[in-house]
Scaffold this motif. Structure first.
Motif, PDB file in Angstrom:
ATOM      1  N   PRO A   9      13.036 -50.397 172.721  1.00 47.41           N
ATOM      2  CA  PRO A   9      13.429 -49.505 171.813  1.00 47.41           C
ATOM      3  C   PRO A   9      12.897 -50.016 170.438  1.00 47.41           C
ATOM      4  O   PRO A   9      13.362 -51.051 170.076  1.00 47.41           O
ATOM      5  N   CYS A  10      12.329 -49.190 169.687  1.00 49.47           N
ATOM      6  CA  CYS A  10      11.573 -49.618 168.393  1.00 49.47           C
ATOM      7  C   CYS A  10      11.613 -48.890 167.205  1.00 49.47           C
ATOM      8  O   CYS A  10      11.569 -49.517 166.056  1.00 49.47           O
ATOM      9  N   TRP A  11      12.679 -47.559 167.153  1.00 50.67           N
ATOM     10  CA  TRP A  11      12.834 -46.943 166.221  1.00 50.67           C
ATOM     11  C   TRP A  11      13.816 -45.826 166.498  1.00 50.67           C
ATOM     12  O   TRP A  11      14.067 -45.598 167.711  1.00 50.67           O
ATOM     13  N   ALA A  12      14.675 -45.493 165.638  1.00 49.25           N
ATOM     14  CA  ALA A  12      15.431 -44.339 165.684  1.00 49.25           C
ATOM     15  C   ALA A  12      15.684 -43.403 164.501  1.00 49.25           C
ATOM     16  O   ALA A  12      15.356 -43.916 163.439  1.00 49.25           O
ATOM     17  N   ASP A  13      15.693 -42.158 164.651  1.00 54.29           N
ATOM     18  CA  ASP A  13      15.663 -41.262 163.557  1.00 54.29           C
ATOM     19  C   ASP A  13      16.714 -39.997 163.890  1.00 54.29           C
ATOM     20  O   ASP A  13      16.754 -39.876 165.319  1.00 54.29           O
ATOM     21  N   GLY A  14      17.294 -39.429 163.043  1.00 55.02           N
ATOM     22  CA  GLY A  14      18.166 -38.407 163.196  1.00 55.02           C
ATOM     23  C   GLY A  14      17.788 -37.240 162.464  1.00 55.02           C
ATOM     24  O   GLY A  14      17.014 -37.064 161.383  1.00 55.02           O
ATOM     25  N   THR A  15      18.116 -35.969 163.158  1.00 54.64           N
ATOM     26  CA  THR A  15      17.587 -34.896 162.725  1.00 54.64           C
ATOM     27  C   THR A  15      18.808 -33.978 162.300  1.00 54.64           C
ATOM     28  O   THR A  15      19.812 -33.900 163.168  1.00 54.64           O
ATOM     29  N   PHE A  16      18.985 -33.453 161.094  1.00 51.95           N
ATOM     30  CA  PHE A  16      20.271 -32.980 160.446  1.00 51.95           C
ATOM     31  C   PHE A  16      19.905 -31.762 159.604  1.00 51.95           C
ATOM     32  O   PHE A  16      19.049 -31.774 158.848  1.00 51.95           O
ATOM     33  N   ALA A  17      20.660 -30.645 159.974  1.00 56.39           N
ATOM     34  CA  ALA A  17      20.549 -29.320 159.026  1.00 56.39           C
ATOM     35  C   ALA A  17      20.914 -29.674 157.774  1.00 56.39           C
ATOM     36  O   ALA A  17      20.229 -29.114 156.723  1.00 56.39           O
ATOM     37  N   ASP A  18      21.770 -30.480 157.576  1.00 53.56           N
ATOM     38  CA  ASP A  18      22.297 -31.100 156.016  1.00 53.56           C
ATOM     39  C   ASP A  18      21.610 -32.554 155.722  1.00 53.56           C
ATOM     40  O   ASP A  18      22.606 -33.294 156.054  1.00 53.56           O
ATOM     41  N   LEU A  19      20.682 -32.470 155.541  1.00 55.58           N
ATOM     42  CA  LEU A  19      20.037 -33.990 155.147  1.00 55.58           C
ATOM     43  C   LEU A  19      20.848 -34.664 154.067  1.00 55.58           C
ATOM     44  O   LEU A  19      21.058 -35.971 154.460  1.00 55.58           O
ATOM     45  N   GLU A  20      21.304 -34.095 153.112  1.00 54.73           N
ATOM     46  CA  GLU A  20      21.958 -35.071 151.950  1.00 54.73           C
ATOM     47  C   GLU A  20      23.278 -35.292 152.706  1.00 54.73           C
ATOM     48  O   GLU A  20      23.958 -36.373 152.142  1.00 54.73           O
ATOM     49  N   GLY A  21      23.903 -34.304 153.508  1.00 56.80           N
ATOM     50  CA  GLY A  21      25.446 -34.596 153.914  1.00 56.80           C
ATOM     51  C   GLY A  21      25.176 -35.971 154.806  1.00 56.80           C
ATOM     52  O   GLY A  21      25.886 -36.855 154.945  1.00 56.80           O
ATOM     53  N   ALA A  22      23.936 -36.034 155.520  1.00 55.94           N
ATOM     54  CA  ALA A  22      23.980 -36.807 156.683  1.00 55.94           C
ATOM     55  C   ALA A  22      23.491 -38.467 155.802  1.00 55.94           C
ATOM     56  O   ALA A  22      23.947 -39.311 156.269  1.00 55.94           O
ATOM     57  N   LYS A  23      22.592 -38.112 154.804  1.00 52.88           N
ATOM     58  CA  LYS A  23      22.435 -39.388 153.990  1.00 52.88           C
ATOM     59  C   LYS A  23      23.686 -39.937 153.309  1.00 52.88           C
ATOM     60  O   LYS A  23      23.954 -41.251 153.396  1.00 52.88           O
TER      61      LYS A  23
END
Length: 265
Positions: A9-23
């Motif tokens: 496992p070398c990386w993880a990313d998340g996909t979100f409809a509300d990017l600012e909310g996820a941040k």
């Protein structure tokens, strides 16, 4: 930093409809700060701990009906060759090898049971710059309703050894590279509602699991399981405010005996 060996496992990313909310959520919970959103890559935004890259967040691509979810990437020295093995072993490829500037080459795929994952052939971006420290990636598990198919698939594609835990209470296996486990595999039983799909459960390290759960729920997350102490740490599984599943673990708080394992592949 050398590129990770195949299957790590070398990386993880998340996909979100509300990017600012996820941040906001993950920044408050895990202490992340963020680089500038990369407009040329659809708003892809790296998360950092003390200036070291630990994950990324991204909005869904225009026209893409993607669920809010985390994706774990497994290292490959040759993304095209790994893609060929995924096809040959009954997996599905959603995104064929795609060059991402000089950063590397990505693939998005799923195993025969529907567990989505990524493949990453490193260029200038070699992956996690920090692991295990509070706020960084700690561990991940394949959650599947087809464990035998998952075991055979991941062993064939990435060369993992597979060891089954000798535990009547849970159907759990470890995928290893040599002596080192790199992933877990959990059978999804009746305790998982039918609408919960197979997925890769990503764990982030925290200094105090109970405090992290309290913080996460105060920010709008839902507790799905735990906190529970096992020989590998005290952990809890949650769903973030946008419905993405993830887990937190304090690896310094442990309890119980490490179960025996049986090699099955």
């Amino acid at each position: 930093m050398a590129a990770a060996s195949e299957g790590t496992p070398c990386w993880a990313d998340g996909t979100f409809a509300d990017l600012e909310g996820a941040k906001h959520f993950y920044g408050e919970l895990l202490g992340w700060t963020y680089g500038e959103s990369q407009s040329e890559y659809g708003g892809y935004t790296q998360a950092h701990l003390d200036g070291r890259a630990v994950a990324a967040l991204s909005p869904a691509m225009p026209g893409q009906d993607a669920p809010n979810a985390w994706c774990l990437y497994l290292a490959s020295p040759d993304a095209a060759a790994t893609t060929a093995k995924i096809h040959a072993c009954g997996g599905e490829v959603a995104v064929e090898p795609m060059r991402v500037g000089d950063f590397g080459t990505m693939v998005l795929a799923s195993d025969p049971g529907g567990t989505a994952f990524g493949v990453w052939e490193a260029g200038s971006h070699e992956g996690f710059q920090e692991r295990l420290a509070p706020g960084a990636y700690a561990w991940a598990e394949v959650y599947t309703r087809a464990p035998e198919r998952a075991d055979a698939f991941f062993a064939a594609v990435f060369g993992y050894g597979v060891k089954q835990l000798e535990d009547d209470a849970v159907d759990f296996a470890l995928y290893d590279l040599g002596a080192d486990p790199v992933l877990g595999r959990m059978r999804m039983g009746s305790e998982f509602p039918a609408q919960v799909p197979a997925h890769m459960n990503v764990y982030f390290s925290v200094a105090d699991c109970d405090a992290a759960v309290e913080k996460a729920t105060s920010l709008g997350a839902q507790l799905r399981f735990g906190p529970m102490t096992i020989p590998y740490g005290r952990f809890a599984s949650l769903t973030d405010p946008q419905g993405a599943a993830f887990s937190v673990i304090d690896g310094t708080t442990t309890g119980g005996e490490i179960p025996k394992v049986t090699e099955i592949a």
